[in-house]
Enzyme design. Structure first.
Site, mmCIF file in Angstrom:
data_model
loop_
_atom_site.group_PDB
_atom_site.id
_atom_site.type_symbol
_atom_site.label_atom_id
_atom_site.label_comp_id
_atom_site.label_asym_id
_atom_site.label_seq_id
_atom_site.Cartn_x
_atom_site.Cartn_y
_atom_site.Cartn_z
ATOM 1 N N ASP A 95 0.808 -1.220 0.000
ATOM 2 C CA ASP A 95 0.000 0.000 0.000
ATOM 3 C C ASP A 95 0.840 1.267 0.000
ATOM 4 O OD1 ASP A 95 -3.010 -0.755 0.401
ATOM 5 O OD2 ASP A 95 -1.920 -2.073 1.751
ATOM 6 N N GLU A 100 -0.150 9.385 1.939
ATOM 7 C CA GLU A 100 -0.811 10.279 2.896
ATOM 8 C C GLU A 100 -0.953 9.659 4.279
ATOM 9 O OE1 GLU A 100 -4.738 13.066 2.820
ATOM 10 O OE2 GLU A 100 -5.083 10.943 2.461
ATOM 11 N N ARG A 120 1.096 -2.338 7.046
ATOM 12 C CA ARG A 120 1.532 -0.979 6.729
ATOM 13 C C ARG A 120 2.554 -0.428 7.730
ATOM 14 N NH1 ARG A 120 -2.368 2.999 3.709
ATOM 15 N NH2 ARG A 120 -0.239 3.554 3.062
ATOM 16 N N ARG A 167 -9.671 2.827 11.061
ATOM 17 C CA ARG A 167 -8.226 3.038 10.988
ATOM 18 C C ARG A 167 -7.714 4.060 12.000
ATOM 19 N NH1 ARG A 167 -6.092 1.614 5.895
ATOM 20 N NH2 ARG A 167 -7.221 -0.197 5.109
ATOM 21 N N HIS A 196 -12.145 6.208 5.153
ATOM 22 C CA HIS A 196 -11.630 7.387 5.849
ATOM 23 C C HIS A 196 -12.645 8.523 5.804
ATOM 24 C CE1 HIS A 196 -7.435 5.804 4.618
ATOM 25 N NE2 HIS A 196 -7.503 5.701 5.929
ATOM 26 N N CYS A 291 -5.135 10.603 -1.205
ATOM 27 C CA CYS A 291 -4.269 9.554 -0.654
ATOM 28 C C CYS A 291 -2.854 9.598 -1.222
ATOM 29 C CB CYS A 291 -4.828 8.169 -0.965
ATOM 30 S SG CYS A 291 -6.413 7.760 -0.238
#
Length: 299
Positions: A95, A100, A120, A167, A196, A291
């Site tokens: 990813d 961002e 991540r 998240r 998001h 992003c």
């Protein structure tokens, strides 16, 4: 100098009250001198197979087309922002093109976030090296149990709205509010199934918010209008990703007519310059225009 008062929690929302104001105008915060982007080489087979997404796309991501769209994105940023810095690709992190998420930058301070997905976590070190090369003051989120994604952080030039999502949690919001003390911070509930906060709203100009007409978008607007420190004009869009844009140096970069024809009709009403940026392939893995870069205002 701004003075931070105790954080007030209102249900799932926060408010930091302040005294004093920055010497910069609101518009100044969106005249960017530098930006961070991902490498096109991070769009590869690992990205296609293993990047995180809420739902599997109906059609597979086409790598070459995704790279072409990313190239257009970066090229348009280069026309507006003098310095573009690329995070080197690392095939271990599927990813990584979504730069961002690992950092939030304001007034020369870079907060390295802590992302909830284990896949991540390794992206922090490559981002740290880039931030160090840019001579930014780095603060790392190390509080146990605190998580924050940059995609949940919407800065308006007056305050922060932060999505409370799958998240980003309460501890992450509170941590950011302490790092960027002196700015109002309001938490906004993001429902399950929406990645998001910026999946349903974004900044489209000074004091202008682009809002999706979905239930998640309408609820976000209601929360921001009710609990925010400032009042904003809203532009309502029929598509979630159709409402995602970048406001960069007086220009709005938004999705093209081919991807969101109904939302395009709203973008046509803008009085400022606009540029269409294709994003159809990265959208298949929940990627949006915001992003793909971090824009940096120099104090």
């Amino acid at each position: 100098m701004s003075v931070l008062f105790p954080l007030l929690k209102r249900g799932s929302r926060w408010m930091v009250t302040i005294k004093g104001r920055s010497s910069h105008s609101v518009a100044d915060y969106f005249h960017f001198q530098r930006a961070i982007v991902g490498s096109p080489e991070s769009i590869n087979e690992n990205f296609v197979k293993n990047s995180l997404r809420i739902d599997q796309p109906d059609k597979a991501i086409v790598i070459e087309k995704a790279k072409q769209e990313h190239s257009i994105y970066v090229s348009e940023l280069r026309k507006l922002i003098p310095t573009i810095v690329e995070v080197p690709a690392d095939d271990r992190f599927p990813d990584q093109v979504y730069v961002e998420e690992p950092a939030v930058i304001l007034n020369g301070v870079a907060l390295l976030t802590k992302m909830a997905p284990p896949s991540r976590a390794g992206e922090i070190e490559p981002m740290r090296k880039v931030l160090e090369s840019m001579n930014l003051d780095i603060v790392e989120m190390k509080k146990p149990g605190a998580f924050l994604d940059g995609g949940d952080v919407l800065f308006t030039g007056r305050e922060f709205f932060i999505g409370l999502s799958e998240r980003t949690n309460e501890a992450g919001i509170e941590y950011l509010s302490k790092v960027f003390s002196g700015w109002p911070v309001t938490g906004v509930k993001v429902p399950k199934g929406t990645l998001h906060l910026k999946s349903v709203c974004s900044l489209a100009g000074v004091d202008i918010l682009a809002i999706s007409n979905s239930p998640a978008g309408r609820q976000a607007w209601k929360d921001m209008e009710s609990f925010g420190a400032h009042k904003y004009k809203q532009l309502i869009f029929p598509d979630d990703n159709g409402a995602n844009c970048l406001f960069v140096n007086g220009v709005v970069l938004h999705p093209p007519k081919e991807e969101y024809p109904r939302s395009y009709e709203v973008w046509k009403t803008m009085k400022c310059p606009t540029v269409e940026i294709p994003n159809s392939e990265l959208a298949k893995s929940d990627g949006s225009l915001t992003c793909n870069s971090i824009r940096i205002f120099e104090i």
